[in-house]
Structures are given as structure tokens and as C-alpha cells.
Design an enzyme around this catalytic site. Sequence first.
Site, short mmCIF file in Angstrom:
data_model
loop_
_atom_site.label_atom_id
_atom_site.label_comp_id
_atom_site.label_asym_id
_atom_site.label_seq_id
_atom_site.Cartn_x
_atom_site.Cartn_y
_atom_site.Cartn_z
N ASP A 1 0.99 -1.40 0.31
CA ASP A 1 0.18 -0.15 0.00
C ASP A 1 0.65 1.04 -0.25
O ASP A 1 2.11 1.17 0.64
CB ASP A 1 -1.03 0.13 0.86
CG ASP A 1 0.14 -0.36 2.35
OD1 ASP A 1 0.86 -0.60 2.95
OD2 ASP A 1 -0.87 -0.41 3.86
N ASN B 1 -6.58 -1.55 14.55
CA ASN B 1 -8.31 -2.16 14.05
C ASN B 1 -8.54 -3.44 13.00
O ASN B 1 -9.58 -3.65 12.57
CB ASN B 1 -9.07 -0.75 13.37
CG ASN B 1 -8.52 -0.56 12.13
OD1 ASN B 1 -7.61 -1.40 11.64
ND2 ASN B 1 -8.90 0.76 11.61
N HIS C 1 -7.01 -4.04 10.59
CA HIS C 1 -6.49 -3.89 8.74
C HIS C 1 -5.37 -4.47 8.09
O HIS C 1 -4.52 -4.66 9.49
CB HIS C 1 -6.58 -2.27 8.24
CG HIS C 1 -5.14 -1.74 9.31
ND1 HIS C 1 -5.35 -0.44 9.34
CD2 HIS C 1 -4.29 -1.51 8.70
CE1 HIS C 1 -4.47 0.62 9.58
NE2 HIS C 1 -3.52 -0.73 9.22
N GLU D 1 -9.66 -1.59 5.49
CA GLU D 1 -9.97 -1.33 6.85
C GLU D 1 -11.33 -1.76 6.87
O GLU D 1 -11.71 -2.20 6.50
CB GLU D 1 -10.56 0.23 7.22
CG GLU D 1 -8.88 1.41 6.93
CD GLU D 1 -8.60 1.27 8.16
OE1 GLU D 1 -7.99 1.13 9.25
OE2 GLU D 1 -7.91 2.94 8.00
C1 GLP Z 1 -0.62 0.67 9.30
C2 GLP Z 1 0.08 -0.68 7.47
C3 GLP Z 1 -0.11 -1.19 7.91
C4 GLP Z 1 0.41 -2.26 8.85
C5 GLP Z 1 -0.03 -0.92 10.34
C6 GLP Z 1 0.61 -1.44 11.00
O1 GLP Z 1 -0.96 1.21 8.62
N1 GLP Z 1 -0.35 0.50 7.03
O2 GLP Z 1 0.63 -2.59 6.93
O3 GLP Z 1 1.04 -3.60 9.45
O4 GLP Z 1 0.16 0.19 9.65
O5 GLP Z 1 1.56 -1.49 11.91
P1 GLP Z 1 2.41 -1.04 13.07
O6 GLP Z 1 3.47 -1.94 12.65
O7 GLP Z 1 3.54 0.08 12.55
O8 GLP Z 1 1.16 -1.37 14.14
#
Ligand code: GLP
Length: 245
Positions: A71, A140, A142, A147
Site C-alpha cells: 500500500d 483495528n 486492518h 479498513e
Molecule cells: C499501517 C500499514 C499496515 C500496517 C499497520 C500496522 O497502517 N498500512 O500495513 O500493518 O500500519 O502498523 P504498525 O506495525 O506500526 O503497528
Amino acid sequence: MHSNIKLFVEADYDAMSQKAAEIFAAAVQAKPGGVFGFATGGTPVGMYRVLTQMYQSGKLDFSGLTAFNLDEYHPLKRDDAQSYYTFMQEQLFGQVNIDAAKTHIPNGEAQNPAHECEAYDKMIEDAGGIDFQILGIGANGHIGFNEPGESFSARTAYVPLTEITVQSNARFFASADEVPRHAITMGIRGIMMSRRILMLCSGEGKAAILRDALCGPITPLVPASVLQLHRDVTIVADKSAAALL
Ligand code: GLP
């Protein structure tokens, strides 16, 4: 938990990163010309550090890999300090011998996001699909930027970010106002088409959502719960994230 899911619980963040890097490295060694899906966020940073060390010590060769990231924020300049393009350069791609021409990240500057999404799916298809996809999990539930409530049938899509995601990712930006409100993300269907999935999960803040994802009902309200339907998922969690499993 479903028996198709292999779970490794490691002592702490560093041990999780080491284990995940070993699993990734074994997959590269098994298929050096394979197609690998990469994730961003704080969680995989440690794994990317170990992979960089493996490369530096001559144990891992990235030169044959094709890479597709999950993404990218939209709109955001590719060279913005917070773009996932910049993240991948700093954390991995700029540190190892991957062929830049074979690395792909959705274009956060695309004038026509719908067109960018189609083109991204076409590139993945032309590359033969993703052999091995790395995932994190959002607060959440995702995955990528899918989402809660996003359809399970979507391939790459232009999606709105929820307020929870904007707030939790605000830590990387000067303020929450700076966080883009949309993203281009590989969809759930696209992620599920990967032949193998490796999800990393760290910290007590993820314990409840990891439990919901792996042991709760399969529902778009917890996007990661769809992984219960995939035939080859490995989860590497640290103890705090696995505390409620
Ligand atoms: C972002 C990314 C996700 C990732 C998530 C969790 O929103 N788009 O791919 O898994 O954050 O992030 P973190 O690893 O910083 O908790």
C-alpha cells in the site's frame, strides 16, 4: 485457532524479528526469483534490519526478487519522508542488492487512482502473482490499508482511512492533520491470492485484535480474520501480542 495457521510465539520484539527474517530468508533461498509482497509500519522494521544484516554478511541475495508493496498513502509525494516508498528505501530496498526496476509500490501521486489500481493488479498478474506476502496488522485489524468493512472481494483499491488509523499513524507525521486520508492498497482478495502469508505482530496493544483475528468470527469488521480462510499462513508474534491466544 485454525490448524492451517502456524503460530510462533517469540520472547520479545527482537526475537520475533529474527524468527520472521529466518522464515523470509528461507523462502527467498527456496525461490530466489520469486515474487515477494512487502509491508510497512513499525512492526517489520526489526525484521528488515536482520535481513539487511543477512545481506551484508553474504547470507542472502535479493538480486532475483520481484517486490510488490501492499500500500501507499494518497495523495503523498513519493519522496515525502513519510511515504512508504521512502520507508522501503530506508529500511530495506536501499540497503540490499534488490533490483530497483523490480520493486513496486502503488503511486501515491497518481492523478487517477482507479487507473493506478488496475495497473497495479495487472503488474502483479504479469509477474505471476505473489509467492510470499508479509503482513502487519493495524490496531483495528486492518491488513494493508483494508479498513473494517472493506469488501473481501476487492483487489487493489483506492480507500478511505478510518480515524483510528489516522490517529495511530499520526506518530510518524508532524501531526494527525498531515496524515493523508486515503490510500491505495492491495485488496483482501489480492492478499488472499498470495501463495503464502507471513504476519508479524508485536506488543500488548495488538493482543486483543490478534485474538479476534485468529480466534473470532471471520468478518469484514476484522479484516485480518479472513486469514483463517487462507491455506498457508504463518504468524510470528512476540509474547505480549500473543498473550490472549
Ligand atoms: C499501517 C500499514 C499496515 C500496517 C499497520 C500496522 O497502517 N498500512 O500495513 O500493518 O500500519 O502498523 P504498525 O506495525 O506500526 O503497528
